[in-house]
Scaffold this active site. Structure first.
Site, PDB file in Angstrom:
ATOM      1  N   ASP A  46       0.920  -1.116  -0.034  1.00 39.10           N
ATOM      2  CA  ASP A  46       0.005  -0.020   0.181  1.00 39.10           C
ATOM      3  C   ASP A  46       0.764   1.093   0.101  1.00 39.10           C
ATOM      4  OD1 ASP A  46      -3.008   1.080   0.900  1.00 39.10           O
ATOM      5  OD2 ASP A  46      -1.395   2.264   1.785  1.00 39.10           O
ATOM      6  N   TYR A  51       3.544   9.615  -0.755  1.00 41.89           N
ATOM      7  CA  TYR A  51       4.331   8.993   0.153  1.00 41.89           C
ATOM      8  C   TYR A  51       5.755   9.345  -0.318  1.00 41.89           C
ATOM      9  CZ  TYR A  51       0.426   6.499   2.506  1.00 41.89           C
ATOM     10  OH  TYR A  51      -0.683   6.226   2.868  1.00 41.89           O
ATOM     11  N   LYS A  76      -2.605   5.786  -4.180  1.00 40.97           N
ATOM     12  CA  LYS A  76      -3.611   6.707  -4.043  1.00 40.97           C
ATOM     13  C   LYS A  76      -3.127   8.242  -4.551  1.00 40.97           C
ATOM     14  CE  LYS A  76      -3.581   4.696   0.575  1.00 40.97           C
ATOM     15  NZ  LYS A  76      -2.158   4.505   0.741  1.00 40.97           N
ATOM     16  N   HIS A 109      -7.318   9.468  -2.025  1.00 40.81           N
ATOM     17  CA  HIS A 109      -6.682   9.530  -0.880  1.00 40.81           C
ATOM     18  C   HIS A 109      -7.542  10.213   0.351  1.00 40.81           C
ATOM     19  CE1 HIS A 109      -2.330   9.306   1.041  1.00 40.81           C
ATOM     20  NE2 HIS A 109      -3.100   9.096   1.885  1.00 40.81           N
ATOM     21  N   LYS A 231       2.646  -0.892   8.721  1.00 42.68           N
ATOM     22  CA  LYS A 231       4.023  -0.223   8.246  1.00 42.68           C
ATOM     23  C   LYS A 231       5.066  -0.741   9.041  1.00 42.68           C
ATOM     24  CE  LYS A 231       7.516   2.925   8.620  1.00 42.68           C
ATOM     25  NZ  LYS A 231       8.181   3.188   9.850  1.00 42.68           N
ATOM     26  N   SER A 232       6.081  -1.228   8.712  1.00 46.07           N
ATOM     27  CA  SER A 232       7.378  -1.500   9.577  1.00 46.07           C
ATOM     28  C   SER A 232       8.424  -1.519   8.214  1.00 46.07           C
ATOM     29  CB  SER A 232       7.557  -3.105  10.174  1.00 46.07           C
ATOM     30  OG  SER A 232       8.481  -2.659  10.918  1.00 46.07           O
ATOM     31  N   ARG A 237      10.289  -7.070  12.444  1.00 47.60           N
ATOM     32  CA  ARG A 237       8.983  -6.707  12.776  1.00 47.60           C
ATOM     33  C   ARG A 237       8.045  -7.025  11.378  1.00 47.60           C
ATOM     34  NH1 ARG A 237       9.260  -0.984  15.478  1.00 47.60           N
ATOM     35  NH2 ARG A 237       9.673  -1.477  17.743  1.00 47.60           N
ATOM     36  N   ASN A 241       4.907  -9.630  11.992  1.00 48.20           N
ATOM     37  CA  ASN A 241       3.639  -8.822  11.679  1.00 48.20           C
ATOM     38  C   ASN A 241       2.633  -9.972  10.930  1.00 48.20           C
ATOM     39  OD1 ASN A 241       4.242  -6.714  13.554  1.00 48.20           O
ATOM     40  ND2 ASN A 241       4.420  -5.280  11.488  1.00 48.20           N
TER      41      ASN A 241
HETATM   42  P1  NDP Z   1       0.862   1.642  11.765  1.00 45.05           P
HETATM   43  O1  NDP Z   1      -0.327   1.282  12.866  1.00 45.05           O
HETATM   44  O2  NDP Z   1       1.092   0.649  10.827  1.00 45.05           O
HETATM   45  O3  NDP Z   1       2.334   1.540  12.851  1.00 45.05           O
HETATM   46  C1  NDP Z   1       3.526   1.716  12.146  1.00 45.05           C
HETATM   47  C2  NDP Z   1       4.479   2.113  13.559  1.00 45.05           C
HETATM   48  O4  NDP Z   1       4.497   0.876  14.285  1.00 45.05           O
HETATM   49  C3  NDP Z   1       5.755   2.203  12.997  1.00 45.05           C
HETATM   50  O5  NDP Z   1       6.412   3.232  13.872  1.00 45.05           O
HETATM   51  C4  NDP Z   1       6.461   0.851  13.185  1.00 45.05           C
HETATM   52  O6  NDP Z   1       8.072   1.066  13.385  1.00 45.05           O
HETATM   53  C5  NDP Z   1       5.722   0.212  14.272  1.00 45.05           C
HETATM   54  N1  NDP Z   1       5.667  -1.091  14.282  1.00 45.05           N
HETATM   55  C6  NDP Z   1       5.508  -1.944  13.379  1.00 45.05           C
HETATM   56  N2  NDP Z   1       5.490  -3.374  13.694  1.00 45.05           N
HETATM   57  C7  NDP Z   1       5.707  -3.283  14.852  1.00 45.05           C
HETATM   58  C8  NDP Z   1       5.670  -4.076  15.842  1.00 45.05           C
HETATM   59  N3  NDP Z   1       5.584  -5.594  15.608  1.00 45.05           N
HETATM   60  N4  NDP Z   1       6.037  -3.976  17.292  1.00 45.05           N
HETATM   61  C9  NDP Z   1       5.994  -2.745  17.417  1.00 45.05           C
HETATM   62  N5  NDP Z   1       5.883  -1.671  16.778  1.00 45.05           N
HETATM   63  C10 NDP Z   1       5.759  -1.962  15.201  1.00 45.05           C
HETATM   64  O7  NDP Z   1       0.841   3.032  11.279  1.00 45.05           O
HETATM   65  P2  NDP Z   1       0.788   3.724   9.668  1.00 45.05           P
HETATM   66  O8  NDP Z   1       0.376   4.974  10.051  1.00 45.05           O
HETATM   67  O9  NDP Z   1       1.983   3.530   9.230  1.00 45.05           O
HETATM   68  O10 NDP Z   1      -0.463   2.861   9.162  1.00 45.05           O
HETATM   69  C11 NDP Z   1      -0.111   1.751   8.006  1.00 45.05           C
HETATM   70  C12 NDP Z   1      -0.459   2.115   6.614  1.00 45.05           C
HETATM   71  O11 NDP Z   1      -1.556   2.578   6.338  1.00 45.05           O
HETATM   72  C13 NDP Z   1       0.674   2.966   5.929  1.00 45.05           C
HETATM   73  O12 NDP Z   1       2.067   2.720   5.971  1.00 45.05           O
HETATM   74  C14 NDP Z   1      -0.228   3.514   4.950  1.00 45.05           C
HETATM   75  O13 NDP Z   1       0.012   2.452   3.886  1.00 45.05           O
HETATM   76  C15 NDP Z   1      -1.669   3.564   5.483  1.00 45.05           C
HETATM   77  N6  NDP Z   1      -2.043   4.735   5.833  1.00 45.05           N
HETATM   78  C16 NDP Z   1      -2.966   5.377   4.926  1.00 45.05           C
HETATM   79  C17 NDP Z   1      -3.549   6.559   5.270  1.00 45.05           C
HETATM   80  C18 NDP Z   1      -4.374   7.082   4.499  1.00 45.05           C
HETATM   81  O14 NDP Z   1      -4.916   8.498   4.742  1.00 45.05           O
HETATM   82  N7  NDP Z   1      -5.248   6.377   3.671  1.00 45.05           N
HETATM   83  C19 NDP Z   1      -3.023   7.403   6.522  1.00 45.05           C
HETATM   84  C20 NDP Z   1      -2.003   6.435   7.166  1.00 45.05           C
HETATM   85  C21 NDP Z   1      -1.554   5.439   7.031  1.00 45.05           C
HETATM   86  P3  NDP Z   1       9.279   0.443  12.462  1.00 45.05           P
HETATM   87  O15 NDP Z   1       8.905   1.042  11.016  1.00 45.05           O
HETATM   88  O16 NDP Z   1      10.417   1.434  13.014  1.00 45.05           O
HETATM   89  O17 NDP Z   1       9.332  -0.946  12.710  1.00 45.05           O
END
Ligand code: NDP
Length: 275
Positions: A46, A51, A76, A109, A231-232, A237, A241
């Site tokens: 995604d 982005y 998007k 979006h 997202k990671s 992770r 996940n």
């Molecule tokens: P998430 O809820 O997916 O959280 C991501 C955060 O959590 C990062 O800081 C990541 O750190 C951390 N993380 C990931 N896995 C773990 C784990 N197993 N344990 C602990 N921490 C973890 O948030 P996002 O806002 O990124 O949402 C996911 C996706 O949704 C986005 O990437 C995007 O594709 C979409 N999105 C869409 C939006 C829209 O308006 N349509 C708005 C926001 C997001 P690290 O990377 O350091 O591992």
């Protein structure tokens, strides 16, 4: 390698229920992250024009051993390109960046109701779907009144609505609307960017199931029927996940997580964004 379940969208296209989100993955790191995810079994990526990493998503797919047609790619439309011609040109640019001649799912979006051009934009989406340049079309951050307007003034119901959704913000009203109208729910920020992982209910369930807090929350989404793409950028992770398809939460576990809802947004309110 883990394989993920699929959801069938209203136009018959199937998509993975689980994948990787690349918001805030730095462009210079994105190809490697996408490749690591594909190696681990992810088949949904995604991204979004906003982005700034579509080109690197395409590079990651091209460098992997997974054929393009086996990866479900969502992108998007950027907010400043609403409008019929803007949306058509924007998809051309996204396809160019991604290095592909179609996307699997193309989303508006944000509805940006203050600007009020999402209906005209949607007509361009219907055109790119008819041309086969988007296998499915949908929206993101739409509220019931925006979905009602599309239903009243267009011929196509969005395949998905991608909305903020996690245990602290469960969006019951929108989920009911989606279920009634055959719209799949995609959950963005599924682990609330980490903010729900320390909740005692979550950590207790993690201990009881021998899983991590993130795995508990992601499993909750899967059992609700949501499409998720945490997202990671961290390889361990990314592997953690996706490792959620060999255990189940009980009805009581689901109810306990259901009680964590408290209307807590981590992102902007679509009624006011981008203003
Ligand atoms: P998430 O809820 O997916 O959280 C991501 C955060 O959590 C990062 O800081 C990541 O750190 C951390 N993380 C990931 N896995 C773990 C784990 N197993 N344990 C602990 N921490 C973890 O948030 P996002 O806002 O990124 O949402 C996911 C996706 O949704 C986005 O990437 C995007 O594709 C979409 N999105 C869409 C939006 C829209 O308006 N349509 C708005 C926001 C997001 P690290 O990377 O350091 O591992």
């Amino acid at each position: 390698m883990v394989s993920t379940p699929h959801i069938t969208l209203r136009n018959g296209v199937t998509m993975p229920q689980f994948g990787l989100g690349v918001f805030q993955v730095p462009a210079n790191h994105t190809a490697a992250v996408v490749q690591a995810a594909l190696d681990a079994g992810y088949r949904l990526i995604d991204t979004a024009q906003m982005y700034g990493n579509e080109r690197q998503v395409g590079e990651g797919i091209a460098r992997s051993d997974v054929p393009r047609e086996d990866v479900f790619v969502t992108t998007k439309l950027a907010n400043d390109l609403h409008g019929y011609d803007g949306a058509i040109a924007a998809l051309d640019e996204s396809l160019n960046q991604l290095g592909t001649d179609y996307v699997d799912l193309y989303l508006i979006h944000w509805p940006w109701p203050q600007q009020g051009r999402y209906l005209e934009t949607w007509q361009a989406f219907e055109k790119v779907a008819a041309d086969g340049r988007a296998r499915a079309i949908g929206v993101s951050n739409f509220q019931p009144q925006h979905l009602d307007r599309l239903a009243a003034d267009s011929n196509t119901v969005p395949a998905v609505n991608q909305i903020e959704l996690h245990p602290a913000f469960q969006q019951a009203e929108l989920r009911t609307y989606h279920a009634t109208h055959g719209i799949a729910t995609e959950a963005w920020s599924p682990i609330a960017q980490g903010k729900v992982l320390g909740e005692p209910v979550i950590t207790e369930l993690a201990e009881r199931h021998g899983r991590s807090p993130a795995q508990i929350v992601l499993r909750w989404h899967i059992q609700l029927g949501n499409i998720v793409f945490p997202k990671s950028a961290t390889p361990s992770r990314i592997a953690e996940n996706i490792d959620i398809f060999d255990f189940a939460l009980s009805d009581a576990d689901m109810t306990a997580i259901g009680r964590l809802d408290r209307g807590m947004r981590t992102g902007p309110d679509p009624a006011r964004f981008p203003g």
